[in-house]
Write a protein that holds these residues in place. Sequence first.
Motif, mmCIF file in Angstrom:
data_model
loop_
_atom_site.group_PDB
_atom_site.id
_atom_site.type_symbol
_atom_site.label_atom_id
_atom_site.label_comp_id
_atom_site.label_asym_id
_atom_site.label_seq_id
_atom_site.Cartn_x
_atom_site.Cartn_y
_atom_site.Cartn_z
ATOM 1 N N VAL A 1 0.855 -1.192 0.000
ATOM 2 C CA VAL A 1 0.000 0.000 0.000
ATOM 3 C C VAL A 1 0.885 1.234 0.000
ATOM 4 C CG1 VAL A 1 -1.848 1.238 1.192
ATOM 5 C CG2 VAL A 1 -1.749 -1.266 1.317
ATOM 6 N N GLY A 2 0.771 2.041 -1.044
ATOM 7 C CA GLY A 2 1.530 3.290 -1.132
ATOM 8 C C GLY A 2 0.591 4.468 -1.241
ATOM 9 N N LEU A 3 0.983 5.576 -0.640
ATOM 10 C CA LEU A 3 0.136 6.764 -0.648
ATOM 11 C C LEU A 3 0.669 7.866 -1.552
ATOM 12 C CD1 LEU A 3 -0.933 6.955 3.106
ATOM 13 C CD2 LEU A 3 -2.075 5.862 1.181
ATOM 14 N N GLY A 4 1.488 7.516 -2.526
ATOM 15 C CA GLY A 4 1.860 8.482 -3.555
ATOM 16 C C GLY A 4 3.121 9.273 -3.290
ATOM 17 N N GLN A 5 3.458 9.505 -2.002
ATOM 18 C CA GLN A 5 4.596 10.375 -1.736
ATOM 19 C C GLN A 5 5.923 9.739 -2.146
ATOM 20 O OE1 GLN A 5 2.471 9.134 0.552
ATOM 21 N NE2 GLN A 5 1.891 10.634 2.098
ATOM 22 N N GLU A 6 6.076 8.450 -1.918
ATOM 23 C CA GLU A 6 7.363 7.792 -2.132
ATOM 24 C C GLU A 6 7.127 6.341 -2.524
ATOM 25 O OE1 GLU A 6 11.396 6.587 0.395
ATOM 26 O OE2 GLU A 6 9.641 7.422 1.419
ATOM 27 N N LEU A 7 7.984 5.843 -3.402
ATOM 28 C CA LEU A 7 7.921 4.440 -3.799
ATOM 29 C C LEU A 7 9.324 3.855 -3.739
ATOM 30 C CD1 LEU A 7 6.407 1.981 -5.089
ATOM 31 C CD2 LEU A 7 7.053 2.922 -7.301
ATOM 32 N N ASP A 8 9.472 2.726 -3.037
ATOM 33 C CA ASP A 8 10.750 2.023 -2.969
ATOM 34 C C ASP A 8 10.432 0.531 -2.986
ATOM 35 O OD1 ASP A 8 13.266 1.025 -2.591
ATOM 36 O OD2 ASP A 8 13.683 2.135 -0.756
ATOM 37 N N LEU A 9 10.641 -0.094 -4.138
ATOM 38 C CA LEU A 9 10.256 -1.481 -4.332
ATOM 39 C C LEU A 9 11.413 -2.256 -4.948
ATOM 40 C CD1 LEU A 9 8.131 -3.781 -4.492
ATOM 41 C CD2 LEU A 9 7.432 -2.828 -6.702
ATOM 42 N N THR A 10 11.811 -3.346 -4.308
ATOM 43 C CA THR A 10 12.825 -4.243 -4.852
ATOM 44 C C THR A 10 12.138 -5.537 -5.270
ATOM 45 O OG1 THR A 10 14.504 -3.307 -3.385
ATOM 46 C CG2 THR A 10 15.003 -5.411 -4.407
ATOM 47 N N MET A 11 12.275 -5.893 -6.546
ATOM 48 C CA MET A 11 11.619 -7.071 -7.108
ATOM 49 C C MET A 11 12.655 -8.120 -7.475
ATOM 50 S SD MET A 11 9.036 -4.838 -9.547
ATOM 51 C CE MET A 11 8.423 -6.222 -10.508
ATOM 52 N N PRO A 12 12.420 -9.404 -7.152
ATOM 53 C CA PRO A 12 13.366 -10.469 -7.520
ATOM 54 C C PRO A 12 13.235 -10.846 -8.990
ATOM 55 C CG PRO A 12 11.489 -11.408 -6.397
ATOM 56 C CD PRO A 12 11.275 -9.921 -6.396
ATOM 57 N N ASP A 13 14.049 -11.808 -9.432
ATOM 58 C CA ASP A 13 13.957 -12.315 -10.806
ATOM 59 C C ASP A 13 12.549 -12.823 -11.107
ATOM 60 O OD1 ASP A 13 16.620 -11.788 -11.263
ATOM 61 O OD2 ASP A 13 17.289 -13.856 -11.050
ATOM 62 N N ASP A 14 12.154 -12.660 -12.370
ATOM 63 C CA ASP A 14 10.894 -13.211 -12.879
ATOM 64 C C ASP A 14 9.714 -12.803 -12.008
ATOM 65 O OD1 ASP A 14 9.227 -14.620 -14.564
ATOM 66 O OD2 ASP A 14 9.498 -16.530 -13.518
ATOM 67 N N CYS A 15 9.572 -11.507 -11.826
ATOM 68 C CA CYS A 15 8.528 -10.975 -10.945
ATOM 69 C C CYS A 15 7.367 -10.432 -11.769
ATOM 70 C CB CYS A 15 9.088 -9.883 -10.054
ATOM 71 S SG CYS A 15 7.978 -9.408 -8.710
ATOM 72 N N HIS A 16 6.149 -10.664 -11.264
ATOM 73 C CA HIS A 16 4.920 -10.218 -11.912
ATOM 74 C C HIS A 16 4.144 -9.362 -10.913
ATOM 75 C CE1 HIS A 16 5.563 -13.380 -15.023
ATOM 76 N NE2 HIS A 16 6.145 -13.981 -13.998
ATOM 77 N N LEU A 17 3.914 -8.111 -11.275
ATOM 78 C CA LEU A 17 3.284 -7.141 -10.384
ATOM 79 C C LEU A 17 1.972 -6.670 -10.984
ATOM 80 C CD1 LEU A 17 3.847 -5.164 -7.830
ATOM 81 C CD2 LEU A 17 4.471 -3.519 -9.612
ATOM 82 N N LEU A 18 0.929 -6.636 -10.167
ATOM 83 C CA LEU A 18 -0.369 -6.089 -10.559
ATOM 84 C C LEU A 18 -0.743 -4.996 -9.571
ATOM 85 C CD1 LEU A 18 -2.148 -9.418 -11.412
ATOM 86 C CD2 LEU A 18 -2.187 -7.430 -12.946
ATOM 87 N N ALA A 19 -1.175 -3.849 -10.080
ATOM 88 C CA ALA A 19 -1.451 -2.721 -9.189
ATOM 89 C C ALA A 19 -2.681 -1.943 -9.643
ATOM 90 C CB ALA A 19 -0.248 -1.783 -9.130
ATOM 91 N N THR A 20 -3.364 -1.371 -8.677
ATOM 92 C CA THR A 20 -4.479 -0.457 -8.912
ATOM 93 C C THR A 20 -4.155 0.869 -8.238
ATOM 94 O OG1 THR A 20 -6.074 -2.289 -8.862
ATOM 95 C CG2 THR A 20 -6.941 -0.068 -8.610
ATOM 96 N N LEU A 21 -4.358 1.970 -8.959
ATOM 97 C CA LEU A 21 -4.229 3.298 -8.375
ATOM 98 C C LEU A 21 -5.562 4.016 -8.506
ATOM 99 C CD1 LEU A 21 -1.153 2.677 -9.534
ATOM 100 C CD2 LEU A 21 -0.830 5.023 -8.754
ATOM 101 N N MET A 22 -5.946 4.695 -7.431
ATOM 102 C CA MET A 22 -7.219 5.417 -7.425
ATOM 103 C C MET A 22 -7.114 6.581 -6.450
ATOM 104 S SD MET A 22 -9.495 2.610 -5.351
ATOM 105 C CE MET A 22 -8.548 1.171 -5.880
ATOM 106 N N PRO A 23 -8.053 7.552 -6.499
ATOM 107 C CA PRO A 23 -7.998 8.687 -5.572
ATOM 108 C C PRO A 23 -8.030 8.224 -4.119
ATOM 109 C CG PRO A 23 -9.501 9.157 -7.363
ATOM 110 C CD PRO A 23 -9.123 7.712 -7.500
ATOM 111 N N ARG A 24 -7.048 8.680 -3.364
ATOM 112 C CA ARG A 24 -6.898 8.237 -1.977
ATOM 113 C C ARG A 24 -8.079 8.657 -1.109
ATOM 114 N NH1 ARG A 24 -1.550 10.359 0.694
ATOM 115 N NH2 ARG A 24 -2.523 12.322 0.107
ATOM 116 N N ALA A 25 -8.523 9.925 -1.238
ATOM 117 C CA ALA A 25 -9.557 10.451 -0.337
ATOM 118 C C ALA A 25 -10.846 9.651 -0.439
ATOM 119 C CB ALA A 25 -9.804 11.928 -0.644
ATOM 120 N N SER A 26 -11.266 9.348 -1.671
ATOM 121 C CA SER A 26 -12.539 8.634 -1.824
ATOM 122 C C SER A 26 -12.412 7.195 -1.350
ATOM 123 C CB SER A 26 -13.003 8.679 -3.283
ATOM 124 O OG SER A 26 -12.034 8.099 -4.140
#
Length: 324
Positions: free
Chosen positions: A99-124
């Motif tokens: 869970v990220g709130l937009g200010q900062e992102l720091d992600l380390t992914m290993p070999d053969d990684c598959h990422l799925l993400a949803t971004l939407m307005p935080r307040a709502s």
Amino acid sequence: MSGASATAITIGQATDIADMVAMQPQWRLNYQQLSAGGYQGRIAHAALPGLHITQETSSKAIRQQGSLFKEDIGLALAYSPGGPCRFHGQKAGSDVVMVGLGQELDLTMPDDCHLLATLMPRASFLGLMAQWHPGAAEQSLSGPMTWRLAPEKAGHLRRLMQGLLQLLTEHPGWNPDHAAVRQMQDALVLAWQDALAGHGAAAQNVAAPGLAHRRELVERACRHVRGSLPDQLPTMLELCKVLGASPRKLEYCFRDVLGMPPARYLRLMRLNCAHHDLAHPPGAGMTVQEVASRWGFWHMGAFAGDYKRMFGRSPSRTLGAVAR
């Protein structure tokens, strides 16, 4: 009155780590390749009104830093047979939401990684969470965190995001009706709300004092190395003196936060910086030797060998591709 709703679809293949940044101009991101070999990556991104869905795959281990939209909340699941991701230093396996709130992102992914993400307005999103699941909402307001889900909830979210992306990317010229877009949005929001508030869901703040201290020490080390280039690269002994940390403590922090010893990571960081400058020379007519020297590599044979093992090509080939 219903009508067509504007959507933007991005699909791209990458054979170089730098291509992953170029395919995502909407974010402010920096990528570093952490494992050796030719890189293969893919991005599929659908931007709907008020909602983004992204699928990212990387064949090699990477570190991804930067920021997303300031007012958004990002919710992501990742899977890799090579082990867990590290989100702001916290391990995140296949059933753990990042869970990220937009200010900062720091992600380390290993070999053969598959990422799925949803971004939407935080307040709502958090407003609905507070209204429907007040206990869970209190946990979700404290900044970047990991959130362990029941396996069936994680599986349902993956299938839902993959299904929506497949539908949209297989018909890139299609602008779905406004009513269809609202149904997509509602399905994802409800699924995320249900998962985070469901039985067995457990949150962990990545800013917990111990982990936050270790991350800060790692970042101070990285900033000092970057700030010292190209004039005076610190040795590990000098770095420990500057940071006021013993070699043992620095080793522990790097292994805990990034999964590797400091000497290895800092060398990989310099290799990635050299790779960036070869692909995007900071000055006209720069040579491979000048770029290598700029990032602290003095033995050209060793540099060329390390570079080719890391990126699957010679440094001269990367620089030559710019000239053509």
